[in-house]
Design an enzyme around this catalytic site. Structure first.
Site, PDB file in Angstrom:
ATOM      1  NE  ARG A  58      49.004  49.403  33.199  1.00 26.26           N
ATOM      2  CZ  ARG A  58      49.426  48.894  34.344  1.00 26.26           C
ATOM      3  NH1 ARG A  58      50.513  48.161  34.375  1.00 26.26           N
ATOM      4  NH2 ARG A  58      48.758  49.111  35.471  1.00 26.26           N
ATOM      5  CD  GLU A  95      51.808  44.875  43.450  1.00 24.05           C
ATOM      6  OE1 GLU A  95      51.792  45.144  42.245  1.00 24.05           O
ATOM      7  OE2 GLU A  95      52.861  44.791  44.109  1.00 24.05           O
TER       8      GLU A  95
HETATM    9  O1  LIG Z   1      47.031  40.735  39.011  1.00 22.98           O
HETATM   10  P1  LIG Z   1      46.425  41.977  39.605  1.00 22.98           P
HETATM   11  O2  LIG Z   1      46.829  42.192  41.033  1.00 22.98           O
HETATM   12  O3  LIG Z   1      44.939  42.012  39.421  1.00 22.98           O
HETATM   13  O4  LIG Z   1      47.045  43.236  38.830  1.00 22.98           O
HETATM   14  C1  LIG Z   1      47.230  43.283  37.449  1.00 22.98           C
HETATM   15  C2  LIG Z   1      46.378  44.322  36.791  1.00 22.98           C
HETATM   16  O5  LIG Z   1      46.707  45.639  37.277  1.00 22.98           O
HETATM   17  C3  LIG Z   1      46.981  46.494  36.187  1.00 22.98           C
HETATM   18  O6  LIG Z   1      45.852  47.158  35.707  1.00 22.98           O
HETATM   19  P2  LIG Z   1      45.155  48.403  36.428  1.00 22.98           P
HETATM   20  O7  LIG Z   1      43.884  47.915  37.094  1.00 22.98           O
HETATM   21  O8  LIG Z   1      46.137  49.121  37.282  1.00 22.98           O
HETATM   22  O9  LIG Z   1      44.646  49.304  35.227  1.00 22.98           O
HETATM   23  P3  LIG Z   1      45.407  50.053  34.036  1.00 22.98           P
HETATM   24  O10 LIG Z   1      45.809  48.994  33.042  1.00 22.98           O
HETATM   25  O11 LIG Z   1      44.360  50.955  33.491  1.00 22.98           O
HETATM   26  O12 LIG Z   1      46.605  50.789  34.591  1.00 22.98           O
HETATM   27  C4  LIG Z   1      47.525  45.553  35.122  1.00 22.98           C
HETATM   28  O13 LIG Z   1      47.444  46.123  33.832  1.00 22.98           O
HETATM   29  C5  LIG Z   1      46.645  44.327  35.295  1.00 22.98           C
HETATM   30  O14 LIG Z   1      45.418  44.436  34.586  1.00 22.98           O
HETATM   31  N1  LIG Z   2      53.607  46.365  40.362  1.00 16.28           N
HETATM   32  C1  LIG Z   2      52.850  46.629  39.288  1.00 16.28           C
HETATM   33  N2  LIG Z   2      53.382  47.295  38.243  1.00 16.28           N
HETATM   34  C2  LIG Z   2      52.614  47.558  37.153  1.00 16.28           C
HETATM   35  N3  LIG Z   2      51.334  47.201  37.036  1.00 16.28           N
HETATM   36  C3  LIG Z   2      50.780  46.546  38.044  1.00 16.28           C
HETATM   37  N4  LIG Z   2      49.534  46.037  38.222  1.00 16.28           N
HETATM   38  C4  LIG Z   2      49.489  45.472  39.441  1.00 16.28           C
HETATM   39  N5  LIG Z   2      50.661  45.566  40.069  1.00 16.28           N
HETATM   40  C5  LIG Z   2      51.491  46.233  39.221  1.00 16.28           C
END
Ligand SMILES: O=P(O)(O)OC[C@H]1O[C@H](OP(=O)(O)OP(=O)(O)O)[C@H](O)[C@@H]1O
Ligand SMILES: Nc1ncnc2[nH]cnc12
Length: 170
Positions: A58, A95
């Site tokens: 993302r 998270e």
């Molecule tokens: O602050 P944090 O607890 O580290 O969480 C935030 C991260 O989690 C999600 O990515 P994810 O790793 O789920 O990958 P994605 O974008 O491919 O869904 C989001 O896009 C952030 O990069």
């Molecule tokens: N609650 C949440 N929703 C979407 N993206 C996330 N990445 C980490 N926590 C998330």
């Protein structure tokens, strides 16, 4: 534009107890997509920097249009095993689990000024890992910009001393 109206909450995804902020409903809306990019970009007005760094997947969605609009280079951060050249990697918790991210070892040169762009700040684990990779390569992190910040998870606490901004806060 009030973008909160376009964020969809999905309960118990990807794990029980997590309320997932679904931004596909923003991306689908032409005005929402445009406004979300513009509101993030406004936070970088007047800032001097060389590159935007964004994490898979993302972070790519918002990092590339901002880099394009501001005529900066984009440096992708990927989950492990995806980048073709030699890499530096960092493991971290987020998270809903753990992950390892990588950057090409020559992505950043000493003195490069970098902005981190991502859709969402939760615990800050992903961002902290990116900051460490960037600094180990000699770069400086000028600012971190998010579309959404989950304030109750206090991600800012592990990013103390850095400039952090988010368009929407929960
Ligand atoms: O602050 P944090 O607890 O580290 O969480 C935030 C991260 O989690 C999600 O990515 P994810 O790793 O789920 O990958 P994605 O974008 O491919 O869904 C989001 O896009 C952030 O990069
Ligand atoms: N609650 C949440 N929703 C979407 N993206 C996330 N990445 C980490 N926590 C998330």
């Amino acid at each position: 534009m009030d973008l909160k109206k376009l964020v969809r909450d999905i309960k118990d995804f990807p794990k029980e107890g997590i309320v997932f902020k679904d931004i596909t409903t923003i991306l689908k809306d032409p005005e929402g997509l445009c406004s979300s990019i513009e509101q993030m970009q406004a936070s970088l007005a007047g800032l001097e920097f060389d590159y935007i760094v964004g994490p898979e997947s993302r972070g790519f969605i918002y990092g590339v249009p901002l880099a394009y609009n501001m005529r900066k280079g984009f440096l992708p951060v990927r989950k492990e095993g995806k980048l073709p050249y030699r890499t530096k990697s960092k493991s971290y918790t987020l998270e809903y689990g753990t992950a390892t991210i990588e950057m090409h070892e020559d992505a950043i040169s000493p003195g490069d000024r970098v902005v981190i762009v991502d859709d969402l700040l939760a615990t800050g684990g992903t961002s902290r890992a990116m900051v460490e990779l960037i600094e180990e390569m000699g770069g400086t992190v000028e600012k971190l910009v998010y579309l959404i910040e989950l304030e109750f998870l206090e991600g800012r606490s592990i990013l103390e001393g850095y400039a952090v901004d988010a368009v929407m806060k929960y």
